[in-house]
Design a protein around this motif. Structure first.
Motif, PDB file in Angstrom:
ATOM      1  N   TYR A   1     -17.780 -29.832-107.495  1.00  0.00           N
ATOM      2  CA  TYR A   1     -18.794 -29.055-108.203  1.00  0.00           C
ATOM      3  C   TYR A   1     -18.636 -27.592-107.838  1.00  0.00           C
ATOM      4  O   TYR A   1     -18.279 -27.270-106.703  1.00  0.00           O
ATOM      5  CB  TYR A   1     -20.207 -29.503-107.804  1.00  0.00           C
ATOM      6  CG  TYR A   1     -20.583 -30.867-108.311  1.00  0.00           C
ATOM      7  CD1 TYR A   1     -20.988 -31.040-109.631  1.00  0.00           C
ATOM      8  CD2 TYR A   1     -20.553 -31.968-107.465  1.00  0.00           C
ATOM      9  CE1 TYR A   1     -21.340 -32.301-110.098  1.00  0.00           C
ATOM     10  CE2 TYR A   1     -20.911 -33.218-107.926  1.00  0.00           C
ATOM     11  CZ  TYR A   1     -21.304 -33.379-109.241  1.00  0.00           C
ATOM     12  OH  TYR A   1     -21.652 -34.628-109.704  1.00  0.00           O
ATOM     13  N   LEU A   2     -18.940 -26.739-108.788  1.00  0.00           N
ATOM     14  CA  LEU A   2     -19.038 -25.307-108.537  1.00  0.00           C
ATOM     15  C   LEU A   2     -20.512 -24.953-108.603  1.00  0.00           C
ATOM     16  O   LEU A   2     -21.166 -25.164-109.626  1.00  0.00           O
ATOM     17  CB  LEU A   2     -18.247 -24.501-109.573  1.00  0.00           C
ATOM     18  CG  LEU A   2     -18.383 -22.980-109.472  1.00  0.00           C
ATOM     19  CD1 LEU A   2     -17.811 -22.465-108.147  1.00  0.00           C
ATOM     20  CD2 LEU A   2     -17.692 -22.303-110.655  1.00  0.00           C
ATOM     21  N   ALA A   3     -21.030 -24.415-107.507  1.00  0.00           N
ATOM     22  CA  ALA A   3     -22.439 -24.018-107.436  1.00  0.00           C
ATOM     23  C   ALA A   3     -22.535 -22.545-107.800  1.00  0.00           C
ATOM     24  O   ALA A   3     -22.635 -21.676-106.927  1.00  0.00           O
ATOM     25  CB  ALA A   3     -23.001 -24.285-106.045  1.00  0.00           C
ATOM     26  N   SER A   4     -22.469 -22.267-109.093  1.00  0.00           N
ATOM     27  CA  SER A   4     -22.504 -20.880-109.541  1.00  0.00           C
ATOM     28  C   SER A   4     -22.843 -20.806-111.024  1.00  0.00           C
ATOM     29  O   SER A   4     -22.319 -21.582-111.815  1.00  0.00           O
ATOM     30  CB  SER A   4     -21.151 -20.209-109.309  1.00  0.00           C
ATOM     31  OG  SER A   4     -21.170 -18.877-109.775  1.00  0.00           O
ATOM     32  N   ALA A   5     -23.678 -19.828-111.369  1.00  0.00           N
ATOM     33  CA  ALA A   5     -23.974 -19.556-112.773  1.00  0.00           C
ATOM     34  C   ALA A   5     -23.039 -18.493-113.339  1.00  0.00           C
ATOM     35  O   ALA A   5     -23.090 -18.180-114.520  1.00  0.00           O
ATOM     36  CB  ALA A   5     -25.425 -19.096-112.919  1.00  0.00           C
ATOM     37  N   SER A   6     -22.163 -17.950-112.506  1.00  0.00           N
ATOM     38  CA  SER A   6     -21.287 -16.856-112.912  1.00  0.00           C
ATOM     39  C   SER A   6     -20.169 -17.336-113.834  1.00  0.00           C
ATOM     40  O   SER A   6     -19.331 -18.154-113.435  1.00  0.00           O
ATOM     41  CB  SER A   6     -20.663 -16.197-111.674  1.00  0.00           C
ATOM     42  OG  SER A   6     -19.585 -15.374-112.043  1.00  0.00           O
TER      43      SER A   6
ATOM     44  N   LEU B   1     -26.461 -25.894-110.106  1.00  0.00           N
ATOM     45  CA  LEU B   1     -27.069 -24.564-110.023  1.00  0.00           C
ATOM     46  C   LEU B   1     -28.236 -24.553-109.036  1.00  0.00           C
ATOM     47  O   LEU B   1     -29.404 -24.559-109.439  1.00  0.00           O
ATOM     48  CB  LEU B   1     -27.522 -24.113-111.414  1.00  0.00           C
ATOM     49  CG  LEU B   1     -26.401 -24.031-112.456  1.00  0.00           C
ATOM     50  CD1 LEU B   1     -26.967 -23.731-113.830  1.00  0.00           C
ATOM     51  CD2 LEU B   1     -25.358 -23.006-112.048  1.00  0.00           C
ATOM     52  N   PRO B   2     -27.922 -24.504-107.747  1.00  0.00           N
ATOM     53  CA  PRO B   2     -28.993 -24.449-106.759  1.00  0.00           C
ATOM     54  C   PRO B   2     -29.674 -23.076-106.772  1.00  0.00           C
ATOM     55  O   PRO B   2     -29.068 -22.072-107.149  1.00  0.00           O
ATOM     56  CB  PRO B   2     -28.265 -24.684-105.438  1.00  0.00           C
ATOM     57  CG  PRO B   2     -26.888 -24.165-105.678  1.00  0.00           C
ATOM     58  CD  PRO B   2     -26.603 -24.477-107.127  1.00  0.00           C
ATOM     59  N   GLN B   3     -30.916 -23.060-106.376  1.00  0.00           N
ATOM     60  CA  GLN B   3     -31.665 -21.808-106.252  1.00  0.00           C
ATOM     61  C   GLN B   3     -31.722 -21.440-104.770  1.00  0.00           C
ATOM     62  O   GLN B   3     -32.313 -22.166-103.971  1.00  0.00           O
ATOM     63  CB  GLN B   3     -33.077 -21.967-106.813  1.00  0.00           C
ATOM     64  CG  GLN B   3     -33.100 -22.324-108.285  1.00  0.00           C
ATOM     65  CD  GLN B   3     -32.477 -21.241-109.152  1.00  0.00           C
ATOM     66  OE1 GLN B   3     -32.796 -20.073-109.021  1.00  0.00           O
ATOM     67  NE2 GLN B   3     -31.572 -21.642-110.028  1.00  0.00           N
ATOM     68  N   VAL B   4     -31.089 -20.342-104.406  1.00  0.00           N
ATOM     69  CA  VAL B   4     -31.071 -19.877-103.022  1.00  0.00           C
ATOM     70  C   VAL B   4     -31.564 -18.442-103.001  1.00  0.00           C
ATOM     71  O   VAL B   4     -31.077 -17.604-103.764  1.00  0.00           O
ATOM     72  CB  VAL B   4     -29.639 -19.970-102.428  1.00  0.00           C
ATOM     73  CG1 VAL B   4     -29.559 -19.319-101.061  1.00  0.00           C
ATOM     74  CG2 VAL B   4     -29.188 -21.420-102.346  1.00  0.00           C
TER      75      VAL B   4
ATOM     76  N   ALA C   1     -26.652 -30.931-101.757  1.00  0.00           N
ATOM     77  CA  ALA C   1     -27.875 -31.727-101.674  1.00  0.00           C
ATOM     78  C   ALA C   1     -28.380 -32.166-103.047  1.00  0.00           C
ATOM     79  O   ALA C   1     -29.006 -33.214-103.167  1.00  0.00           O
ATOM     80  CB  ALA C   1     -28.958 -30.932-100.945  1.00  0.00           C
ATOM     81  N   MET C   2     -28.098 -31.379-104.086  1.00  0.00           N
ATOM     82  CA  MET C   2     -28.603 -31.718-105.418  1.00  0.00           C
ATOM     83  C   MET C   2     -27.553 -32.348-106.333  1.00  0.00           C
ATOM     84  O   MET C   2     -27.878 -32.795-107.427  1.00  0.00           O
ATOM     85  CB  MET C   2     -29.183 -30.465-106.089  1.00  0.00           C
ATOM     86  CG  MET C   2     -28.131 -29.441-106.480  1.00  0.00           C
ATOM     87  SD  MET C   2     -28.816 -27.915-107.178  1.00  0.00           S
ATOM     88  CE  MET C   2     -29.526 -28.482-108.687  1.00  0.00           C
ATOM     89  N   ALA C   3     -26.307 -32.390-105.891  1.00  0.00           N
ATOM     90  CA  ALA C   3     -25.230 -32.911-106.734  1.00  0.00           C
ATOM     91  C   ALA C   3     -25.456 -34.395-107.041  1.00  0.00           C
ATOM     92  O   ALA C   3     -25.805 -35.164-106.147  1.00  0.00           O
ATOM     93  CB  ALA C   3     -23.885 -32.714-106.044  1.00  0.00           C
TER      94      ALA C   3
ATOM     95  N   ARG D   1     -21.433 -14.497 -95.941  1.00  0.00           N
ATOM     96  CA  ARG D   1     -21.001 -15.848 -95.540  1.00  0.00           C
ATOM     97  C   ARG D   1     -22.188 -16.812 -95.563  1.00  0.00           C
ATOM     98  O   ARG D   1     -22.068 -17.951 -96.014  1.00  0.00           O
ATOM     99  CB  ARG D   1     -20.367 -15.822 -94.155  1.00  0.00           C
ATOM    100  CG  ARG D   1     -18.920 -15.356 -94.146  1.00  0.00           C
ATOM    101  CD  ARG D   1     -18.246 -15.627 -92.805  1.00  0.00           C
ATOM    102  NE  ARG D   1     -18.780 -14.805 -91.755  1.00  0.00           N
ATOM    103  CZ  ARG D   1     -18.173 -13.737 -91.229  1.00  0.00           C
ATOM    104  NH1 ARG D   1     -16.980 -13.382 -91.655  1.00  0.00           N
ATOM    105  NH2 ARG D   1     -18.735 -13.052 -90.269  1.00  0.00           N
ATOM    106  N   ARG D   2     -23.332 -16.358 -95.063  1.00  0.00           N
ATOM    107  CA  ARG D   2     -24.517 -17.214 -95.041  1.00  0.00           C
ATOM    108  C   ARG D   2     -24.936 -17.593 -96.461  1.00  0.00           C
ATOM    109  O   ARG D   2     -25.258 -18.752 -96.741  1.00  0.00           O
ATOM    110  CB  ARG D   2     -25.675 -16.524 -94.318  1.00  0.00           C
ATOM    111  CG  ARG D   2     -26.962 -17.361 -94.318  1.00  0.00           C
ATOM    112  CD  ARG D   2     -28.094 -16.701 -93.551  1.00  0.00           C
ATOM    113  NE  ARG D   2     -28.454 -15.390 -94.016  1.00  0.00           N
ATOM    114  CZ  ARG D   2     -29.231 -15.137 -95.086  1.00  0.00           C
ATOM    115  NH1 ARG D   2     -29.693 -16.131 -95.814  1.00  0.00           N
ATOM    116  NH2 ARG D   2     -29.533 -13.890 -95.417  1.00  0.00           N
ATOM    117  N   LEU D   3     -24.932 -16.625 -97.370  1.00  0.00           N
ATOM    118  CA  LEU D   3     -25.315 -16.927 -98.751  1.00  0.00           C
ATOM    119  C   LEU D   3     -24.377 -17.953 -99.379  1.00  0.00           C
ATOM    120  O   LEU D   3     -24.824 -18.906-100.039  1.00  0.00           O
ATOM    121  CB  LEU D   3     -25.339 -15.655 -99.591  1.00  0.00           C
ATOM    122  CG  LEU D   3     -26.491 -14.690 -99.339  1.00  0.00           C
ATOM    123  CD1 LEU D   3     -26.336 -13.455-100.210  1.00  0.00           C
ATOM    124  CD2 LEU D   3     -27.834 -15.363 -99.565  1.00  0.00           C
ATOM    125  N   ALA D   4     -23.081 -17.791 -99.186  1.00  0.00           N
ATOM    126  CA  ALA D   4     -22.116 -18.749 -99.737  1.00  0.00           C
ATOM    127  C   ALA D   4     -22.344 -20.138 -99.148  1.00  0.00           C
ATOM    128  O   ALA D   4     -22.375 -21.140 -99.879  1.00  0.00           O
ATOM    129  CB  ALA D   4     -20.688 -18.275 -99.480  1.00  0.00           C
TER     130      ALA D   4
END
Length: 191
Positions: free
Chosen positions: A6-11, A29-32, A59-61, A47-50
């Motif tokens: 999975y790619l966790a990105s809306a970009s 698309l997690p919300q962080v 966790a949501m996949a 790094r923390r954000l990534a």
């Protein structure tokens, strides 16, 4: 073909770059919350954000596949330039970048059953001098409104870049060489 991660990105830029590695993926698309802690170093912050995005995505996949996530920040004079909050902020960012160099840091994180692996790529980007008209026209294009540092190198903002020292794809949002190596180390891509 079934997805392998999975790619966790809306970009859309990250999706296009990841597609160049020719492996099937799906999106989560997690919300962080993207908020820098007081006194947090820029490299630690990105790094923390990534990592947080990758772990939240895992966790949501819906299936137990690895999750790749990234974040990109622009740093000038030790200050992190986030996405501009409004026109005045965007124009101020462009003024700070005008005629000088800044750093673009992109961190990628891969969360899988073995843990979470990270890579960080820092690229130095130099802008030509920008006129007031350059900045106003660029802001009016709408392009810089959702970009870290208030510009996109892959679009109209690329005409401001006089020099780049490092990874172009990292400035766009996904360092191809380093991401491929990360996926190889995890056994997702063959070596």
């Amino acid at each position: 073909m079934s997805p392998v991660l999975y790619l966790a990105s809306a970009s859309p830029r990250r999706r296009e770059l990841l597609a160049q590695l020719e492996l099937p993926f799906e999106l989560v698309l997690p919300q962080v919350e993207e908020r820098r802690a007081p006194h947090e170093a820029a490299a630690d912050y990105v790094r923390r954000l990534a990592r947080d995005k990758a772990l939240a995505g895992r966790a949501m996949a819906p299936r137990p596949l690895p999750v790749l996530a990234g974040d990109t920040i622009v740093v000038v004079d030790g200050e992190v330039l986030e996405k501009p909050v409004d026109r005045a902020d965007g124009l101020a960012m462009l003024s700070r970048l005008s005629g000088r160099s800044h750093l673009v840091m992109t961190a990628m994180a891969l969360a899988h059953r073995g843990g979470c692996e990270l890579t960080l790529v820092t690229t130095e980007v130099t802008f030509r001098a920008l006129s007031a008209s350059d900045k106003a026209r660029y802001w009016a294009s709408g392009e810089p409104a959702d970009k870290a540092g208030g510009y996109g190198i892959q679009g109209l903002g690329g005409r401001f870049v006089s020099r780049i020292d490092g990874s172009y794809s990292a400035v766009v949002g996904l360092p191809l060489v380093e991401t491929e190596a990360l996926l190889q180390r995890a056994g997702i891509l063959p070596r």
